[in-house]
Design a protein around this motif. Sequence first.
Motif, PDB file in Angstrom:
ATOM      1  N   LEU A   1       0.824  -1.202   0.000  1.00  0.00           N
ATOM      2  CA  LEU A   1       0.000   0.000   0.000  1.00  0.00           C
ATOM      3  C   LEU A   1       0.861   1.256   0.000  1.00  0.00           C
ATOM      4  CD1 LEU A   1      -3.006   0.855   0.095  1.00  0.00           C
ATOM      5  CD2 LEU A   1      -2.773   1.011   2.573  1.00  0.00           C
ATOM      6  N   ILE A   2       1.906   1.265   0.830  1.00  0.00           N
ATOM      7  CA  ILE A   2       2.783   2.428   0.910  1.00  0.00           C
ATOM      8  C   ILE A   2       3.604   2.570  -0.373  1.00  0.00           C
ATOM      9  CG2 ILE A   2       4.703   3.474   2.170  1.00  0.00           C
ATOM     10  CD1 ILE A   2       1.941   3.552   3.561  1.00  0.00           C
ATOM     11  N   TYR A   3       4.019   1.449  -0.952  1.00  0.00           N
ATOM     12  CA  TYR A   3       4.750   1.507  -2.226  1.00  0.00           C
ATOM     13  C   TYR A   3       3.906   2.189  -3.301  1.00  0.00           C
ATOM     14  CZ  TYR A   3       6.830   0.108  -6.645  1.00  0.00           C
ATOM     15  OH  TYR A   3       7.362   0.139  -7.914  1.00  0.00           O
ATOM     16  N   VAL A   4       2.663   1.752  -3.408  1.00  0.00           N
ATOM     17  CA  VAL A   4       1.779   2.315  -4.426  1.00  0.00           C
ATOM     18  C   VAL A   4       1.563   3.808  -4.192  1.00  0.00           C
ATOM     19  CG1 VAL A   4      -0.564   2.237  -5.371  1.00  0.00           C
ATOM     20  CG2 VAL A   4       0.635   0.131  -4.899  1.00  0.00           C
ATOM     21  N   ALA A   5       1.377   4.196  -2.936  1.00  0.00           N
ATOM     22  CA  ALA A   5       1.150   5.606  -2.615  1.00  0.00           C
ATOM     23  C   ALA A   5       2.376   6.444  -2.932  1.00  0.00           C
ATOM     24  CB  ALA A   5       0.775   5.747  -1.140  1.00  0.00           C
ATOM     25  N   CYS A   6       3.545   6.012  -2.468  1.00  0.00           N
ATOM     26  CA  CYS A   6       4.768   6.803  -2.648  1.00  0.00           C
ATOM     27  C   CYS A   6       5.207   6.866  -4.108  1.00  0.00           C
ATOM     28  CB  CYS A   6       5.896   6.231  -1.792  1.00  0.00           C
ATOM     29  SG  CYS A   6       5.649   6.442  -0.012  1.00  0.00           S
ATOM     30  N   SER A   7       4.928   5.817  -4.862  1.00  0.00           N
ATOM     31  CA  SER A   7       5.388   5.768  -6.254  1.00  0.00           C
ATOM     32  C   SER A   7       4.594   6.688  -7.173  1.00  0.00           C
ATOM     33  CB  SER A   7       5.333   4.333  -6.783  1.00  0.00           C
ATOM     34  OG  SER A   7       4.001   3.852  -6.825  1.00  0.00           O
ATOM     35  N   ARG A   8       3.544   7.330  -6.665  1.00  0.00           N
ATOM     36  CA  ARG A   8       2.806   8.286  -7.494  1.00  0.00           C
ATOM     37  C   ARG A   8       3.511   9.637  -7.557  1.00  0.00           C
ATOM     38  NH1 ARG A   8      -3.582   8.370  -7.252  1.00  0.00           N
ATOM     39  NH2 ARG A   8      -3.145   9.527  -9.150  1.00  0.00           N
ATOM     40  N   ALA A   9       4.466   9.880  -6.664  1.00  0.00           N
ATOM     41  CA  ALA A   9       5.179  11.159  -6.644  1.00  0.00           C
ATOM     42  C   ALA A   9       6.119  11.240  -7.844  1.00  0.00           C
ATOM     43  CB  ALA A   9       5.958  11.299  -5.348  1.00  0.00           C
ATOM     44  N   LYS A  10       5.904  12.227  -8.694  1.00  0.00           N
ATOM     45  CA  LYS A  10       6.762  12.405  -9.866  1.00  0.00           C
ATOM     46  C   LYS A  10       8.029  13.182  -9.526  1.00  0.00           C
ATOM     47  CE  LYS A  10       4.574  13.691 -13.637  1.00  0.00           C
ATOM     48  NZ  LYS A  10       3.591  14.425 -14.486  1.00  0.00           N
ATOM     49  N   VAL A  11       7.916  14.164  -8.636  1.00  0.00           N
ATOM     50  CA  VAL A  11       9.061  15.027  -8.337  1.00  0.00           C
ATOM     51  C   VAL A  11       9.442  14.944  -6.860  1.00  0.00           C
ATOM     52  CG1 VAL A  11       9.993  17.371  -8.463  1.00  0.00           C
ATOM     53  CG2 VAL A  11       8.333  16.598 -10.181  1.00  0.00           C
ATOM     54  N   ASN A  12       8.538  15.408  -6.008  1.00  0.00           N
ATOM     55  CA  ASN A  12       8.853  15.504  -4.583  1.00  0.00           C
ATOM     56  C   ASN A  12       7.912  14.625  -3.755  1.00  0.00           C
ATOM     57  OD1 ASN A  12      10.888  17.629  -4.890  1.00  0.00           O
ATOM     58  ND2 ASN A  12       9.150  18.918  -5.480  1.00  0.00           N
ATOM     59  N   LEU A  13       8.488  13.929  -2.790  1.00  0.00           N
ATOM     60  CA  LEU A  13       7.731  13.072  -1.889  1.00  0.00           C
ATOM     61  C   LEU A  13       8.040  13.462  -0.452  1.00  0.00           C
ATOM     62  CD1 LEU A  13       6.058  10.498  -1.146  1.00  0.00           C
ATOM     63  CD2 LEU A  13       8.211   9.217  -1.310  1.00  0.00           C
ATOM     64  N   ALA A  14       7.004  13.715   0.311  1.00  0.00           N
ATOM     65  CA  ALA A  14       7.158  13.945   1.748  1.00  0.00           C
ATOM     66  C   ALA A  14       6.373  12.874   2.484  1.00  0.00           C
ATOM     67  CB  ALA A  14       6.654  15.337   2.130  1.00  0.00           C
ATOM     68  N   CYS A  15       6.976  12.293   3.501  1.00  0.00           N
ATOM     69  CA  CYS A  15       6.297  11.307   4.336  1.00  0.00           C
ATOM     70  C   CYS A  15       6.167  11.858   5.753  1.00  0.00           C
ATOM     71  CB  CYS A  15       7.064   9.983   4.370  1.00  0.00           C
ATOM     72  SG  CYS A  15       7.081   9.116   2.786  1.00  0.00           S
ATOM     73  N   VAL A  16       5.057  11.546   6.393  1.00  0.00           N
ATOM     74  CA  VAL A  16       4.776  12.043   7.735  1.00  0.00           C
ATOM     75  C   VAL A  16       4.496  10.855   8.642  1.00  0.00           C
ATOM     76  CG1 VAL A  16       3.111  13.318   9.129  1.00  0.00           C
ATOM     77  CG2 VAL A  16       3.877  14.266   6.950  1.00  0.00           C
ATOM     78  N   LYS A  17       5.147  10.813   9.806  1.00  0.00           N
ATOM     79  CA  LYS A  17       4.901   9.705  10.730  1.00  0.00           C
ATOM     80  C   LYS A  17       5.215  10.113  12.166  1.00  0.00           C
ATOM     81  CE  LYS A  17       5.363   4.672  10.964  1.00  0.00           C
ATOM     82  NZ  LYS A  17       4.824   4.589  12.290  1.00  0.00           N
ATOM     83  N   LEU A  18       4.318   9.763  13.068  1.00  0.00           N
ATOM     84  CA  LEU A  18       4.604   9.823  14.495  1.00  0.00           C
ATOM     85  C   LEU A  18       5.245   8.502  14.882  1.00  0.00           C
ATOM     86  CD1 LEU A  18       1.419  11.449  16.088  1.00  0.00           C
ATOM     87  CD2 LEU A  18       3.672  12.482  15.824  1.00  0.00           C
ATOM     88  N   ILE A  19       6.368   8.558  15.572  1.00  0.00           N
ATOM     89  CA  ILE A  19       7.088   7.330  15.899  1.00  0.00           C
ATOM     90  C   ILE A  19       7.434   7.306  17.385  1.00  0.00           C
ATOM     91  CG2 ILE A  19       8.071   7.157  13.583  1.00  0.00           C
ATOM     92  CD1 ILE A  19      10.697   8.211  14.710  1.00  0.00           C
ATOM     93  N   SER A  20       7.691   6.112  17.867  1.00  0.00           N
ATOM     94  CA  SER A  20       8.172   5.972  19.245  1.00  0.00           C
ATOM     95  C   SER A  20       9.686   6.163  19.245  1.00  0.00           C
ATOM     96  CB  SER A  20       7.801   4.605  19.799  1.00  0.00           C
ATOM     97  OG  SER A  20       8.379   3.587  19.005  1.00  0.00           O
ATOM     98  N   SER A  21      10.248   6.364  20.395  1.00  0.00           N
ATOM     99  CA  SER A  21      11.687   6.622  20.511  1.00  0.00           C
ATOM    100  C   SER A  21      12.519   5.492  19.920  1.00  0.00           C
ATOM    101  CB  SER A  21      12.071   6.821  21.981  1.00  0.00           C
ATOM    102  OG  SER A  21      11.313   7.865  22.554  1.00  0.00           O
TER     103      SER A  21
END
Length: 676
Positions: free
Chosen positions: A631-651
């Motif tokens: 799912l993430i591959y398909v989403a990220c691969s639509r970016a032609k020029v710039n891709l930004a990812c956002v995530k809240l993560i634990s330490s």
Amino acid sequence: MDSSQLTPFIKIKKCIDENQNFVLQGGAGSGKTETLKQTLEFVSEHHPEKKIACITHTNLAASEIKSRAGDKYTISTIHSFLNTLTKDYKKNIKKVIPLIFKLEIFVRKDIVHYEDIKQQNKEEYLRYKKLYNKYASKLFTVTKDTVNKVEGKREYDKTPEQFNEILNKKIDELNIKISKHIEESEHSSIKYNETSFDNYKELTYGHDSLLEITYLLCMNYKYLGRIIQDKYDFIFIDEYQDTNKKIIDIFLKLLPSNKKTLIGLFGDSMQAIYEDGVGDVEEYINEGHLIKIEKQDNFRCSEQVVKFINRLRFDKLQQKVAFKVDTESNFERIENRQGSVKLYYGIYDNKPNVFSEADVKEDYMKALNMLIDEANKDQKDFRNLMLTNKSISVKAGFENLYDTFSRRYSDPKDTIDKHLQSLQLSELFDLCDAYELKNYNFVLSNIQKHGYSVRKMADKIKIKENFDQIIKSDKSAMETLKLAFESRILKCSDKFSEYVHRKDTFLNELKQNKEYLVFKHFYITGDNTYAKMSKVLSSLEEDEFKELEKKVLKETFYIELFSQKIKFTEIYNYFNYMNENTQFITMHKTKGSGIDNVLVVLDEYFWNVYDFKSIFSASLDDKKKHKSQKLIYVACSRAKVNLACVKLISSDEEEHILKYFEESVKVELKQEQVQV
């Protein structure tokens, strides 16, 4: 020449010359459709006497291939293709169609399939209950008779074999009636109705059953395979990963081996995000049915995006930047394919889950939305890709619809689509959308299937009035649907009638259930946890609490869905969102053309079917990890020029995820937004 140095197209030509089936595996933006066009042209030029069929999954895809390759080939959707193959064999269809309408009897699974007898009793009762309700719906469709509500688990567990035997006897009796109805029907009336629904009374079948019927015909009548081979020398399938496995089986396993129709598949297993498709074809490759050809080109994405999405793949395919040629035969240059990949993250330990308290989830969502806002400040004109969630539903105008589903289901997106399809609301939207786009041929051909006669100008004027009234409706979704039925824009399906019958039966049973009414009273007045409820109903077991709670949520769901709360405008807004007509795009509809700038929110929104954390770290559950990764591959691969990812993560995630991103921005969350 070393075969590893051959281009994918040369390898395809080699397969064609040697009459070998092949699969072209190419990542996002690899030019698979262009290679399909080249393949069609090559066959047409070098084997002009050969007959070619090209199968796609949507009319839009078929139109795109026709625009590139021309009209001299058979290019159609999978359903149109299969209907053309089978529609003239109605006597044969009549013999297999009972399997579409009949019910399978209940066969209890042995204890070896379960951890212990407690789990066996629980799961077997749920299977029994599901089949019982299915039987009740089918009985209503066939005879309009109703049945008593399903037995409770306590009662069932006393003599499960006896209850199974009684249900199976009833199913056998119903199946005899179904067989008799089919036997007495004229085979000439049986046909594919080009909708999503089967119709028992008229003996017509919808999209899914067309696939099943084709498979059954090929299994039972071997000459149909010979006819397919006589008709086509080449069959090419676009986006193979979304093709039903039984259809792949027909072309690769059921066609006679003495005369060869060459099968060519084009697609990408990493983009298999729909449950009803074959996904990958490794089984067929390993069995020698297919030659695998990998296409490493990426004509879509910037160098930085290509490098990033390669890390997301869990097969061996690694893409390389490939350069387009302009009208003057000038190649792109690498400096023209530059962009960025950046991670925006914040530290949030003790992330809540689907079972967490509402206020804990709310705190987490505030932090996530703040992080998304910060990322969007830096990135102008970015389209936001994320799982459907409450905040999107508000912005896109379907908040009540989403709320109604999310209170009952932990995975609301999939269930919204299924329910709206069963209720024919998706079908109504498609008609209204086509009308607004002035696609009148689509509109007229569809409503004529529902019995609407269009003979004179007055009929067309009436159609216009009906559509204008529906599209501008401020009525509820169900009232608008009723209007569509009354005006004969839509025809009420068996599935819709069964849905309403199940709903009405369930609600009526609850009104007679004194135990439930007592429970509901305490539940809605605040005793909505087992700990609280056990204080007022001390004899209540925890399993009973969960079952009764499900009934409360189901009752509320049905009442709201059929109430004034859900307006047709919300249905319209939901499908417009799904069709990417807003700034926000759901990841579940992400396969499509490239977008210059994309922001992907790597958050599950408390859906437990995904685990995005596992993508960037070791995971014991490869199945769940791969589902998330695709799912993430398909989403990220639509970016032609710039891709930004956002995530809240634990330490403890920070070290692992930063290895995937060459550029990152750590956003300091406000103290009140960080859960301690």
